[in-house]
Scaffold this active site. Sequence first.
Site, PDB file in Angstrom:
ATOM      1  N   GLU A   1       1.213  -1.466  -0.083  1.00 53.01           N
ATOM      2  CA  GLU A   1      -0.003  -0.265   0.070  1.00 53.01           C
ATOM      3  C   GLU A   1       0.478   1.615   0.047  1.00 53.01           C
ATOM      4  OE1 GLU A   1      -1.869   1.327   3.434  1.00 53.01           O
ATOM      5  OE2 GLU A   1      -1.749   2.766   1.823  1.00 53.01           O
TER       6      GLU A   1
ATOM      7  N   CYS B   1      -1.840   8.389   4.086  1.00 51.58           N
ATOM      8  CA  CYS B   1      -1.620   8.280   2.406  1.00 51.58           C
ATOM      9  C   CYS B   1      -3.731   8.585   2.120  1.00 51.58           C
ATOM     10  CB  CYS B   1      -1.228   6.347   2.793  1.00 51.58           C
ATOM     11  SG  CYS B   1      -2.403   5.276   3.580  1.00 51.58           S
TER      12      CYS B   1
HETATM   13  P1  NAP Z   1       9.683   3.834   3.235  1.00 51.84           P
HETATM   14  O1  NAP Z   1      10.402   4.706   2.899  1.00 51.84           O
HETATM   15  O2  NAP Z   1       9.278   2.967   1.717  1.00 51.84           O
HETATM   16  O3  NAP Z   1       9.791   2.647   3.957  1.00 51.84           O
HETATM   17  C1  NAP Z   1       8.965   1.606   4.529  1.00 51.84           C
HETATM   18  C2  NAP Z   1       9.850   0.133   5.067  1.00 51.84           C
HETATM   19  O4  NAP Z   1      10.193  -0.240   3.959  1.00 51.84           O
HETATM   20  C3  NAP Z   1      10.611   0.490   6.339  1.00 51.84           C
HETATM   21  O5  NAP Z   1      11.029   0.015   7.094  1.00 51.84           O
HETATM   22  C4  NAP Z   1      11.912   0.558   5.285  1.00 51.84           C
HETATM   23  O6  NAP Z   1      13.547   0.253   6.001  1.00 51.84           O
HETATM   24  C5  NAP Z   1      11.523   0.048   3.533  1.00 51.84           C
HETATM   25  N1  NAP Z   1      11.636  -0.604   2.111  1.00 51.84           N
HETATM   26  C6  NAP Z   1      11.730   0.852   1.654  1.00 51.84           C
HETATM   27  N2  NAP Z   1      12.244   1.014  -0.020  1.00 51.84           N
HETATM   28  C7  NAP Z   1      13.287  -0.290   0.474  1.00 51.84           C
HETATM   29  C8  NAP Z   1      13.781  -1.037  -0.548  1.00 51.84           C
HETATM   30  N3  NAP Z   1      14.098  -0.686  -1.299  1.00 51.84           N
HETATM   31  N4  NAP Z   1      14.417  -2.397   0.557  1.00 51.84           N
HETATM   32  C9  NAP Z   1      14.279  -3.119   1.007  1.00 51.84           C
HETATM   33  N5  NAP Z   1      13.503  -1.890   2.068  1.00 51.84           N
HETATM   34  C10 NAP Z   1      12.890  -1.007   1.600  1.00 51.84           C
HETATM   35  O7  NAP Z   1       8.169   4.126   3.539  1.00 51.84           O
HETATM   36  P2  NAP Z   1       8.128   4.884   4.999  1.00 51.84           P
HETATM   37  O8  NAP Z   1       8.871   5.190   5.730  1.00 51.84           O
HETATM   38  O9  NAP Z   1       6.297   4.702   5.429  1.00 51.84           O
HETATM   39  O10 NAP Z   1       7.959   6.890   4.076  1.00 51.84           O
HETATM   40  C11 NAP Z   1       8.864   7.559   3.625  1.00 51.84           C
HETATM   41  C12 NAP Z   1       8.333   7.792   2.803  1.00 51.84           C
HETATM   42  O11 NAP Z   1       7.488   7.432   1.931  1.00 51.84           O
HETATM   43  C13 NAP Z   1       8.141   9.228   2.815  1.00 51.84           C
HETATM   44  O12 NAP Z   1       9.167  10.038   2.459  1.00 51.84           O
HETATM   45  C14 NAP Z   1       7.179   9.371   2.414  1.00 51.84           C
HETATM   46  O13 NAP Z   1       7.541  10.547   0.755  1.00 51.84           O
HETATM   47  C15 NAP Z   1       6.848   7.537   1.156  1.00 51.84           C
HETATM   48  N6  NAP Z   1       5.066   7.768   1.267  1.00 51.84           N
HETATM   49  C16 NAP Z   1       4.839   7.302   2.164  1.00 51.84           C
HETATM   50  C17 NAP Z   1       3.233   6.695   2.908  1.00 51.84           C
HETATM   51  C18 NAP Z   1       2.922   6.411   3.761  1.00 51.84           C
HETATM   52  O14 NAP Z   1       1.907   6.184   3.718  1.00 51.84           O
HETATM   53  N7  NAP Z   1       3.405   5.405   4.873  1.00 51.84           N
HETATM   54  C19 NAP Z   1       2.811   7.219   1.593  1.00 51.84           C
HETATM   55  C20 NAP Z   1       3.070   8.143   0.900  1.00 51.84           C
HETATM   56  C21 NAP Z   1       4.490   7.969   0.802  1.00 51.84           C
HETATM   57  P3  NAP Z   1      13.794   1.430   6.383  1.00 51.84           P
HETATM   58  O15 NAP Z   1      13.769   0.945   8.052  1.00 51.84           O
HETATM   59  O16 NAP Z   1      15.581   0.545   6.582  1.00 51.84           O
HETATM   60  O17 NAP Z   1      14.144   2.907   6.737  1.00 51.84           O
END
Ligand code: NAP
Length: 529
Positions: A264, A301
């Site tokens: 998601e 989100c």
């Molecule tokens: P995220 O950076 O995608 O991280 C979510 C989890 O997945 C974290 O535990 C991260 O590791 C891991 N992860 C991310 N990319 C990976 C990869 N390529 N390989 C392995 N593991 C991976 O999401 P987030 O922390 O919720 O939010 C960060 C960014 O997401 C924000 O800057 C925002 O722009 C965007 N975002 C989030 C949402 C939401 O609903 N959460 C919605 C829209 C946009 P780590 O723990 O090591 O970081």
Amino acid sequence: MIHGKNILGFTVSAEGKQKHQTVNSRSGEILAGEFNEATLEEVEQALEKAQNAFELYSKVSGKTRATFLRAIAAQIEGMGEPLVERCMAETGLPEVRILGERKRTCFQLESFAKVLEEGSWVEARIDRGDATRAPVPKPEIRKMLRPMGPVVVFTASNFPLAYSTAGVDTAAALAAGCPVIVKNHAAHFGAGEIVGQAIQKAAQDCGMPDGVFSLLNGFGFEVGQALVKHPYTKAVGFTGSLQGGKALFDLAQSREEPIPVFAEMGSTNPIALLPKALATRPDSIAETLAGSITLGMGQFCTNPGLLVALAGEELDNFVDAFTKAFVASTPQTMLNTKIRESYERLNAQALEQTGVELLALSEKVADAASNEGRPTLARVMGKDFLANPALHQEVFGPFSLLICCSDKSEMKTVLESVHGQLTSSVMAEDDDVSAFQDCIDVLSRKAGRLIFNGVPTGVEVCAAMQHGGPFPATTDARFSSVGDDALKRFVRPLAYQGFPEELLPEELKAENPLEIWRLIDGGWSRDSF
Ligand code: NAP
């Protein structure tokens, strides 16, 4: 209370040399606790344990799994103030929000417990055999949903409880009968571990198999990617960024045995503001929208990032009210420095695009030292939006773009141009509905949840909820990551043909000992036969 080690079933382990810490989102102060990065050997151990646990756990009755889920909720409540304080420190979210999120997390667990106790969720279907059928006898076939195997869960930074260690993915997978390995989120290792300890204790107290739950610390992507690639992993749950979700989806599809990834990801949640509605109630729509865009610093989100309206007098009057409401909003601390910096960069990039003008900012300036973000409203004409894919991207934070369309046809084209969404909304009066039916139809094709005269923020946990939508909102629009149906992501149908009664699961036995609803020879019934 925090040990910083990886949770491997009923044991803890700290073989890794690398250690990490988390920081207070508001002050930047380093928080107590050093978290040991999991080694690849520990990843292996967690999966070995999960695979062994699966043999036992997949046979644990729904009622016993319900007791386990309730025990997790009770343990989380029992973690009390230290958990609340740690969540607040690691995310910058206020106490009231964390308390609400804790309640929601426990409610999710309770909801799945009720679904398991009722039992009909397994979709039992029974077609009785007929040895006399010509030209060939009809075999007896009975089918139900069965758990898939160990599930890896990636958690989100913006929900330290409800989409994290014991969040909806973990709760759904455990409810479905699957062991879970959570990759602890690097931004809130502490909160993640406290909840991990609660699940570990509940598993032991309830006599669950060792390995039904593990929690691994990973900083950088090595641990998460090793978990996805492991042959014992049978499905992945993910909440977070489009980049992260898509990368893990691609990795899972490149395995020798591809597996489903239920990611998601982001959404811009367009809202069509129809002219009669803007003319009739500009002030209340302005207040409601400004509140939704700035709620929780827009870090949802379901944040409404795109507003689509027809240029004209109704819109001009509404914009006056809207900018006033927006200016009165206040900057608040964002989840972490990385997210604030990303917000500022994407916000600035959007404002630099051709035809984009700044419409309103919160009057109060953001304090970067407290990691605050500043609510921002921008405007662009429909033709410029259509010509520029950069404007279709999500700006994660309290940012929204008002798209002014020259006529109804352009409005429909704009709505058709947006990506798949978690939600889309329409603000309308009765006259608008008939005049803009084709635009509403477009919105219904784009999203998993269509909202009439309401805003998308605030996702109800209930059986009818759909939290999912066409890519890139999620990687599989057929499923929901909120509500009772969320557990359907981690099961698969299994048909039993010609099986003796005593070897069938309780759900499929002729006497129907669980008294669940079943489709027997085409008719729904709770009867035995
Ligand atoms: P995220 O950076 O995608 O991280 C979510 C989890 O997945 C974290 O535990 C991260 O590791 C891991 N992860 C991310 N990319 C990976 C990869 N390529 N390989 C392995 N593991 C991976 O999401 P987030 O922390 O919720 O939010 C960060 C960014 O997401 C924000 O800057 C925002 O722009 C965007 N975002 C989030 C949402 C939401 O609903 N959460 C919605 C829209 C946009 P780590 O723990 O090591 O970081």
